[in-house]
Scaffold this active site. Structure first.
Site, PDB file in Angstrom:
ATOM      1  CB  SER A   1      -0.334   0.153   0.878  1.00  0.00           C
ATOM      2  OG  SER A   1      -1.936   0.592   1.555  1.00  0.00           O
TER       3      SER A   1
ATOM      4  CD  GLN B   1      -1.811   7.372  -3.361  1.00  0.00           C
ATOM      5  OE1 GLN B   1      -0.907   7.496  -2.217  1.00  0.00           O
ATOM      6  NE2 GLN B   1      -3.127   6.907  -2.706  1.00  0.00           N
TER       7      GLN B   1
ATOM      8  CE1 TYR C   1      -3.402  14.393   2.954  1.00  0.00           C
ATOM      9  CE2 TYR C   1      -3.836  12.362   2.267  1.00  0.00           C
ATOM     10  CZ  TYR C   1      -3.126  13.032   3.278  1.00  0.00           C
ATOM     11  OH  TYR C   1      -2.291  13.129   4.031  1.00  0.00           O
TER      12      TYR C   1
END
Ligand code: FNR
Length: 361
Positions: A22, A100, A185
């Site tokens: 992750s 990401q 975010y």
């Protein structure tokens, strides 16, 4: 072979198993968003350790999109060139490198967690942060960062930054691009009516609040080759049941829209938007959010949160609760979680790196 170790095929890509590292910020860039030896060793170790996908931490598409000045970025060709050895090494180890792509919005310009996670003002080495609606900035406590409401030019510039970051990610050798639309975010700030108070075409209705995420995703998909997958990470809920907020129903609806835009997997996390959130914790704490999207849409889903045991991860795939299992903190405790899981579940067929075989055979 167990379901956890069945390869995952998406477009022309085959990932060796269903385990992903992750994305996890390391707050270790010096200076200006460039990766260091820390990133090479940290991400490289997890590729050696048997992960199917090794994803970078939230990687800022522009300097103002960093959570802290020590975050990773990909806003220049120099950044892409510095990331290339990391993707090359991951691939050599049989892992799939993923990035990401992120913009921290009004949660940007903070000190690192171990320095207190305090806002840094522009005259102190920080910057003016971008917000959909400064009046919707939640009471995070402490000093409020300097911020401004995004106008149409700011919005267009953010979309361009994601598009250009995707182009650079491709040049750096990444196989998967994940758009970060979770955890409070920027993109999540637009999605949630708890933080988005705008009255233009980017606020109000579901259609308007999801517009920026859809435009960013379309821009990334547009430059990302047809053979390679795009993921989007969302917060499946804000965990704010007492007020208008982002919830499970809207997540299902957004996942259907993302599927139509060519997104291959929705990575389902939760929360992070507001300090009043009432979030659960413990094993599989977010899995029902992913499971529901998997049941109600045609898109593949990733589950994350409280997944620490090989048998637990395998059961999630076996019982069709998720197509991919993302492991965060357990991969910090054990960089070899992937090969340890293979040892436990697959026995004889475990692929340890050849250099290490005398230790394990
Ligand atoms: C995170 N998390 C996170 N999430 C994300 O989407 N982008 C990021 O950059 C980060 N950064 C980050 C740093 C650190 C140190 C931690 C511990 C976590 C959240 C992470 O990816 C994961 O979703 C959660 O940690 C829940 O999964 P685990 O840890 O229970 O497996």
């Amino acid at each position: 072979m167990t379901d956890l170790f069945a390869p995952l095929s998406m477009r022309d890509l085959e990932v060796r198993n269903r385990i992903a590292v992750s994305p996890m910020c390391q707050y270790s860039c010096e200076p200006d968003g460039l990766p260091t030896e820390w990133h090479r060793v940290h991400l490289g170790s997890r590729a050696v350790g048997g992960a199917g996908i090794v994803m970078t931490e939230a990687t800022a598409v522009e300097p103002r999109g960093r959570i802290t000045p020590a975050d990773l970025g990909i806003w220049s060709d120099e950044h892409a060139a510095a990331l290339e050895p990391i993707t090359e090494f991951a691939r050599e180890q049989g892992a799939t490198p993923a990035i990401q792509l992120a913009h921290a919005g009004h949660k940007a310009s903070k000190t690192r967690p171990w320095d207190g996670n305090e806002p840094i003002q522009p005259d102190d080495g920080g910057w003016e942060v971008l917000s959909p609606s400064p009046d919707g900035y939640p009471p995070f406590g402490g000093e409020r960062p300097a911020m401004r409401e995004m106008d149409r030019d700011d919005i267009d510039a953010v979309i361009d930054s994601f598009r250009e970051a995707a182009e650079r990610s491709l040049a750096a050798g990444f196989e998967i691009a994940e758009v970060h639309a979770a955890h409070g975010y920027l993109l999540h700030e637009f999605l949630s009516p708890a933080t988005n108070l705008r009255e233009d075409e980017y606020g109000g209705s579901f259609e308007n609040r999801t517009r920026l995420v859809r435009e960013v995703t379309a821009a990334v998909r547009d430059v990302w080759p047809d053979e390679k997958p795009v993921f989007v990470r969302i917060s499946g809920t804000d965990w704010l049941d007492d007020r208008p907020s982002w919830d499970r129903e809207q997540s299902v609806r957004l996942a259907r829209d993302l599927d139509k835009l060519g997104v291959d997997l929705v990575d389902v996390s939760s929360g992070g938007l507001h300090p009043d959130q009432n979030a659960p914790a413990g094993p599989n704490f977010q899995v029902p959010l992913a499971e529901r999207i998997g049941e109600e849409t045609d898109v593949a889903v990733g589950a994350v949160g409280g997944i620490t045991e090989p048998e637990q991860a395998d059961a999630l795939v076996r019982n069709r609760r998720a197509d991919l299992v993302l492991v965060g903190r357990e991969f910090l405790r054990d960089p070899y979680f992937g090969v340890h899981a293979a040892d436990e579940l697959e026995g004889e067929s475990t692929e340890w790196p050849i250099q290490y075989r005398r230790a394990v055979r």
